[in-house]
Design a protein around this motif. Structure first.
Motif, PDB file in Angstrom:
ATOM      1  N   ASP A 128       0.829  -1.207   0.000  1.00 13.58           N
ATOM      2  CA  ASP A 128       0.000   0.000   0.000  1.00 13.58           C
ATOM      3  C   ASP A 128       0.864   1.257   0.000  1.00 13.58           C
ATOM      4  OD1 ASP A 128      -2.078  -1.810   0.292  1.00 13.58           O
ATOM      5  OD2 ASP A 128      -2.348  -1.440   2.427  1.00 13.58           O
TER       6      ASP A 128
ATOM      7  N   ILE B 248       2.898   1.699  -3.378  1.00 13.19           N
ATOM      8  CA  ILE B 248       2.046   2.245  -4.439  1.00 13.19           C
ATOM      9  C   ILE B 248       1.795   3.732  -4.202  1.00 13.19           C
ATOM     10  CG2 ILE B 248      -0.252   2.173  -5.478  1.00 13.19           C
ATOM     11  CD1 ILE B 248      -0.287  -0.830  -4.981  1.00 13.19           C
ATOM     12  N   ARG B 249       1.498   4.093  -2.953  1.00 10.27           N
ATOM     13  CA  ARG B 249       1.232   5.499  -2.634  1.00 10.27           C
ATOM     14  C   ARG B 249       2.437   6.390  -2.901  1.00 10.27           C
ATOM     15  NH1 ARG B 249       1.727   6.251   3.069  1.00 10.27           N
ATOM     16  NH2 ARG B 249       3.704   7.185   2.425  1.00 10.27           N
TER      17      ARG B 249
ATOM     18  N   PRO C  84      -6.676   2.443  -1.783  1.00  9.02           N
ATOM     19  CA  PRO C  84      -5.810   1.293  -1.497  1.00  9.02           C
ATOM     20  C   PRO C  84      -6.555   0.198  -0.748  1.00  9.02           C
ATOM     21  CG  PRO C  84      -5.311   3.086   0.002  1.00  9.02           C
ATOM     22  CD  PRO C  84      -6.359   3.605  -0.949  1.00  9.02           C
TER      23      PRO C  84
ATOM     24  N   ALA D 270      -7.135  -3.877  -4.540  1.00  4.69           N
ATOM     25  CA  ALA D 270      -7.328  -2.440  -4.396  1.00  4.69           C
ATOM     26  C   ALA D 270      -8.758  -2.226  -3.931  1.00  4.69           C
ATOM     27  CB  ALA D 270      -7.075  -1.713  -5.713  1.00  4.69           C
TER      28      ALA D 270
ATOM     29  N   GLN E 264      -0.409   3.798   8.169  1.00  2.00           N
ATOM     30  CA  GLN E 264       0.671   3.586   7.209  1.00  2.00           C
ATOM     31  C   GLN E 264       1.991   4.137   7.725  1.00  2.00           C
ATOM     32  OE1 GLN E 264      -0.142   4.725   3.179  1.00  2.00           O
ATOM     33  NE2 GLN E 264      -1.803   3.250   2.940  1.00  2.00           N
TER      34      GLN E 264
END
Length: 307
Positions: free
Chosen positions: A44, A47-48, A64, A94, A290
């Protein structure tokens, strides 16, 4: 419905809470799930940050969330194994950071009744990855000696348990509270990597699984027996060192589906595989969740609870 999304790549401050329409069944094989919990995975964050754009492109704004646990709300006309009201887990790849998500039936499995939603969500990627690495790729058999690097992390902790249940002799690396954790999960030996040199203490290993990455991976070649295997889920191992030590070394990218979860979920139902939830956050706290994972040192899985 409430979702967590971002409209640009960047640090966690790009994450925002938004309202979007609840998705509707669009094809005959889809399952609509009311999300109760979604796990937070390193992917996650990658990708971010935008570092996966070439190999994992996404459309922005992006929601996400690779795996969830929740309740089936509706199904497509050809869905055979699930009905409204079923408690399930799912691989969604996703869209998991949301109140509802749509997935294909082949990516859905019944949630074990003996665990809670947040525990169930914590297991999806872990079990699928462990199954892929230990059994589909490494062909692990009873009596083999396995070293799991980074065993107190979410996936590592699941690998320790699945390898032990398969009859392997499991050596794990961990530090701090993680040492006691992986010992409680059944590891036969635990090496504290902050105070001990694994290459000096461990030899004749059939399979090394690297769940940590970094420069320490180079040391792992030294513990393998000739013809052994070093598989990493973090970074590709050195081809030069593989040739030097006469071992097989590969990066494993797991293809996870409901089928790959079957054996692990059976262990959960029997009480032989324990989910490890490090901390839970509310959906709107996804950025903090995160950031905690990015900081490292988390033992177990971070999970978002959707209410």
């Amino acid at each position: 419905m409430k979702v967590v999304q971002y409209k640009a790549y960047g640090n966690s401050d790009v994450i925002e809470l938004a309202d979007v329409p609840t998705p509707e069944i669009r094809s005959e094989n889809q399952v609509l799930i009311q999300v109760k919990a979604a796990s937070v995975n390193p992917l996650d964050i990658k990708i971010r940050n935008g570092i996966m754009q070439k190999i994992r492109p996404v459309s922005l704004p992006f929601i996400p969330g690779a795996d969830v646990a929740g309740i089936v709300m509706a199904t497509g006309s050809k869905v055979k194994h699930f009905k409204a009201g079923d408690e399930v887990i799912a691989v969604c790849r996703a869209g998991g950071y949301a109140g509802y998500t749509l997935v294909n039936e082949s990516d859905v499995a019944l949630k074990p009744l003996n665990i809670m939603f947040e525990e169930a969500a914590s297991l999806v990627v872990n079990i699928g990855t462990a199954q892929s690495v230990l059994f589909d790729e490494a062909k692990l058999t009873k009596g083999q000696r396995v070293l799991i690097q980074g065993a107190a992390g979410a996936t590592g902790a699941t690998m320790v348990q699945m390898a032990k249940n398969a009859g392997a002799y499991v050596i794990a690396t961990a530090s701090g509270p993680g040492v006691a954790l992986v010992r409680s999960l059944g590891a036969d030996e635990v090496v504290d990597y902050k105070s001990q040199d694994v290459a000096q203490l461990v030899k004749d290993i059939d399979l090394v699984v690297d769940c940590a990455g970094g420069e320490s991976q180079h040391k792992l070649f030294e513990v393998l027996k000739p013809g052994g295997k070093l598989f990493s889920i973090v970074i590709p191992p050195s081809a030069d060192l593989a040739e030097k030590y006469q071992v097989e070394a590969r990066f494993i990218s797991s293809g996870i589906s409901a089928r790959s979860l079957s054996d692990g979920l059976d262990l959960v139902k029997k009480g032989k595989l324990r989910p490890i939830v490090a901390k839970t956050f509310r959906l709107e706290e996804a950025a903090q969740a995160q950031d905690l994972l990015s900081a490292g040192g988390v033992n177990g899985k971070i999970v978002l609870v959707v209410v």
